[in-house]
Design an enzyme around this catalytic site. Structure first.
Site, PDB file in Angstrom:
ATOM      1  N   GLU A 166     139.913  37.736  35.209  1.00  0.00           N
ATOM      2  CA  GLU A 166     139.397  37.442  33.866  1.00  0.00           C
ATOM      3  C   GLU A 166     138.406  36.298  33.842  1.00  0.00           C
ATOM      4  OE1 GLU A 166     142.619  37.892  34.634  1.00  0.00           O
ATOM      5  OE2 GLU A 166     143.638  39.038  33.059  1.00  0.00           O
ATOM      6  N   ALA A 175     142.602  44.813  30.359  1.00  0.00           N
ATOM      7  CA  ALA A 175     142.430  45.020  28.924  1.00  0.00           C
ATOM      8  C   ALA A 175     141.040  45.624  28.721  1.00  0.00           C
ATOM      9  CB  ALA A 175     142.551  43.696  28.191  1.00  0.00           C
ATOM     10  N   GLU A 219     149.064  42.402  34.790  1.00  0.00           N
ATOM     11  CA  GLU A 219     150.058  41.804  33.885  1.00  0.00           C
ATOM     12  C   GLU A 219     151.060  42.849  33.404  1.00  0.00           C
ATOM     13  OE1 GLU A 219     146.725  40.145  31.551  1.00  0.00           O
ATOM     14  OE2 GLU A 219     147.831  38.260  31.630  1.00  0.00           O
ATOM     15  N   GLY A 226     144.811  42.667  32.694  1.00  0.00           N
ATOM     16  CA  GLY A 226     145.951  43.179  31.926  1.00  0.00           C
ATOM     17  C   GLY A 226     146.730  44.249  32.677  1.00  0.00           C
TER      18      GLY A 226
HETATM   19  C1  HXC Z   1     136.794  48.700  29.676  1.00  0.00           C
HETATM   20  C2  HXC Z   1     136.483  49.525  31.791  1.00  0.00           C
HETATM   21  C3  HXC Z   1     137.305  48.518  32.327  1.00  0.00           C
HETATM   22  C4  HXC Z   1     137.881  47.574  31.417  1.00  0.00           C
HETATM   23  C5  HXC Z   1     136.605  49.742  33.954  1.00  0.00           C
HETATM   24  N1  HXC Z   1     136.077  50.266  32.832  1.00  0.00           N
HETATM   25  N2  HXC Z   1     137.356  48.672  33.670  1.00  0.00           N
HETATM   26  N3  HXC Z   1     136.231  49.610  30.479  1.00  0.00           N
HETATM   27  N4  HXC Z   1     137.588  47.707  30.119  1.00  0.00           N
HETATM   28  N5  HXC Z   1     138.702  46.605  31.822  1.00  0.00           N
HETATM   29  C6  HXC Z   1     135.208  51.432  32.712  1.00  0.00           C
HETATM   30  C7  HXC Z   1     133.778  51.130  33.184  1.00  0.00           C
HETATM   31  O1  HXC Z   1     133.055  50.489  32.165  1.00  0.00           O
HETATM   32  C8  HXC Z   1     133.295  52.529  33.487  1.00  0.00           C
HETATM   33  O2  HXC Z   1     132.960  53.212  32.305  1.00  0.00           O
HETATM   34  C9  HXC Z   1     134.513  53.214  34.048  1.00  0.00           C
HETATM   35  O3  HXC Z   1     135.650  52.460  33.568  1.00  0.00           O
HETATM   36  C10 HXC Z   1     134.554  53.234  35.556  1.00  0.00           C
HETATM   37  O4  HXC Z   1     134.381  51.916  36.025  1.00  0.00           O
HETATM   38  P1  HXC Z   1     133.284  51.498  37.123  1.00  0.00           P
HETATM   39  O5  HXC Z   1     133.074  50.043  36.993  1.00  0.00           O
HETATM   40  O6  HXC Z   1     132.108  52.370  37.033  1.00  0.00           O
HETATM   41  O7  HXC Z   1     134.085  51.848  38.457  1.00  0.00           O
HETATM   42  P2  HXC Z   1     133.986  51.138  39.874  1.00  0.00           P
HETATM   43  O8  HXC Z   1     132.545  50.858  40.230  1.00  0.00           O
HETATM   44  O9  HXC Z   1     134.798  51.977  40.795  1.00  0.00           O
HETATM   45  O10 HXC Z   1     134.684  49.716  39.692  1.00  0.00           O
HETATM   46  C11 HXC Z   1     136.054  49.627  39.384  1.00  0.00           C
HETATM   47  C12 HXC Z   1     136.429  48.176  38.947  1.00  0.00           C
HETATM   48  C13 HXC Z   1     135.504  47.752  37.792  1.00  0.00           C
HETATM   49  C14 HXC Z   1     136.263  47.222  40.127  1.00  0.00           C
HETATM   50  C15 HXC Z   1     137.911  48.208  38.539  1.00  0.00           C
HETATM   51  O11 HXC Z   1     135.536  48.779  36.783  1.00  0.00           O
HETATM   52  C16 HXC Z   1     135.906  46.467  37.135  1.00  0.00           C
HETATM   53  O12 HXC Z   1     135.666  45.412  37.688  1.00  0.00           O
HETATM   54  N6  HXC Z   1     136.540  46.550  35.946  1.00  0.00           N
HETATM   55  C17 HXC Z   1     136.878  45.381  35.178  1.00  0.00           C
HETATM   56  C18 HXC Z   1     138.057  44.665  35.799  1.00  0.00           C
HETATM   57  C19 HXC Z   1     138.424  43.443  34.967  1.00  0.00           C
HETATM   58  O13 HXC Z   1     137.619  42.515  34.814  1.00  0.00           O
HETATM   59  N7  HXC Z   1     139.622  43.430  34.410  1.00  0.00           N
HETATM   60  C20 HXC Z   1     140.057  42.361  33.559  1.00  0.00           C
HETATM   61  C21 HXC Z   1     139.720  42.718  32.136  1.00  0.00           C
HETATM   62  S1  HXC Z   1     140.051  41.377  31.044  1.00  0.00           S
HETATM   63  P3  HXC Z   1     131.419  53.522  31.915  1.00  0.00           P
HETATM   64  O14 HXC Z   1     131.552  54.368  30.674  1.00  0.00           O
HETATM   65  O15 HXC Z   1     130.790  52.205  31.676  1.00  0.00           O
HETATM   66  O16 HXC Z   1     130.864  54.243  33.100  1.00  0.00           O
HETATM   67  C22 HXC Z   1     141.668  41.434  30.861  1.00  0.00           C
HETATM   68  C23 HXC Z   1     142.157  40.379  29.933  1.00  0.00           C
HETATM   69  C24 HXC Z   1     143.625  40.282  29.991  1.00  0.00           C
HETATM   70  O17 HXC Z   1     142.373  42.221  31.371  1.00  0.00           O
HETATM   71  C25 HXC Z   1     144.067  39.370  28.952  1.00  0.00           C
HETATM   72  C26 HXC Z   1     144.851  39.980  27.903  1.00  0.00           C
HETATM   73  C27 HXC Z   1     145.177  41.390  28.030  1.00  0.00           C
END
Ligand code: HXC
Length: 257
Positions: free
Chosen positions: A131, A65, A111, A108
């Site tokens: 998360e 998400a 999911e 997400g």
């Molecule tokens: C918003 C995101 C994002 C996310 C990545 N980006 N994941 N933006 N929401 N979930 C954005 C980053 O901010 C960045 O933009 C760009 O995408 C590239 O990501 P990087 O982190 O620079 O890439 P990398 O170093 O290759 O790492 C990839 C990654 C990491 C390991 C996937 O991005 C990451 O850990 N993302 C979050 C994963 C996560 O926690 N997902 C769960 C989300 S909560 P900028 O502009 O900053 O460079 C969730 C809740 C579910 O899903 C419940 C209800 C839906």
């Protein structure tokens, strides 16, 4: 509807939906949610579509998400808007949906893949429910669906530690149906989807409904449901055609009625 966060393409009887927010690794914001649901529900209402493929990019199916969109939300906004409840319209789609996952399928994203009917994974796929590292937990079914897919122990470990699993572990634990080389993922997903789309659409829908019943009821009730639906299939032309084709040693020509 003009889409901005997804690409759609009809290939024969298959609708291909590609998540397309590359700069955010296909993070699921409200617009992407609305567009995926709109495309899937339109396809569901279209008898010319017999299967949907949902995919992302080579780098990410979806990294979760959209954290930036959620960050400042209040409880009142989350609860009042019943955030994520719209996904129930996606899981209510009766047309089969294949998830073709390469790269990150986190939070997400994992999911969303699990809300599809089965997951084909590239050898680059990474699945996880991280998360907890953000101070939340899965919110679109992950704590429930992951547990049903891989069992309590692995689901609990993943949700509590945020540990990801690679494609091989995902296949071993039953999360994905198959792992294929990344450069063959879309071809393999399209092949599976074309096979499904060539079957009788009402029969495929009933089959999907019956398999999904296994998650929602007891064995006795599920088997009874299956039997009743099986009986009902004899009211379709496609059952007559499928069995006649076998007996006459020719390919079946289903008319989806
Ligand atoms: C918003 C995101 C994002 C996310 C990545 N980006 N994941 N933006 N929401 N979930 C954005 C980053 O901010 C960045 O933009 C760009 O995408 C590239 O990501 P990087 O982190 O620079 O890439 P990398 O170093 O290759 O790492 C990839 C990654 C990491 C390991 C996937 O991005 C990451 O850990 N993302 C979050 C994963 C996560 O926690 N997902 C769960 C989300 S909560 P900028 O502009 O900053 O460079 C969730 C809740 C579910 O899903 C419940 C209800 C839906």
């Amino acid at each position: 509807m003009d889409y901005e966060t997804i690409l759609t393409e009809t290939r024969g009887r298959v609708l291909l939906i590609t998540l397309n927010r590359p700069k955010a690794l296909n993070a699921i914001n409200r617009q992407l949610t609305a567009e995926v649901i709109d495309a899937a529900t339109r396809a569901d209402a279209d008898p010319e579509i017999g299967c949907i493929v949902l995919t992302g990019s080579a780098r990410a199916f979806a990294a979760g998400a959209d954290i930036k969109e959620m960050q400042a939300a209040t409880y009142a906004e989350m609860y009042g808007g019943d955030r994520f409840a719209d996904w129930e319209r996606f899981t209510a789609v009766r047309t089969p949906i294949v998830a073709a996952v390469a790269g990150y399928a986190l939070g997400g994203g994992c999911e969303l893949a699990m809300m599809c009917d089965f997951i084909l994974a590239a050898d680059t796929a990474v699945f996880g429910q991280p998360e907890i590292k953000l101070g939340v937990m899965p919110g679109i079914g992950g704590s429930q669906r992951l547990t049903r897919f891989v069992g309590k122990s692995k689901a609990m470990e993943m949700c509590l530690t945020g540990r990801n699993m690679d494609a091989a572990e995902a296949e071993r634990s039953g999360l994905v149906s198959r792992v294929v080389p990344a450069d063959q993922l879309l071809d393999e997903a399209m092949k599976a989807a074309e096979t499904i789309a060539a079957m009788s659409l009402p029969i495929a829908m009933m089959t999907k409904e019956a398999v999904n019943r296994a998650y929602e009821t007891t064995l006795t009730e599920g088997v009874r449901f299956e039997r009743r639906v099986f009986h009902a299939m004899f009211a379709t032309r496609d059952q007559k055609e499928g069995m006649a084709a076998f007996v006459e040693k020719r390919p079946a020509r289903f008319t989806h009625e």
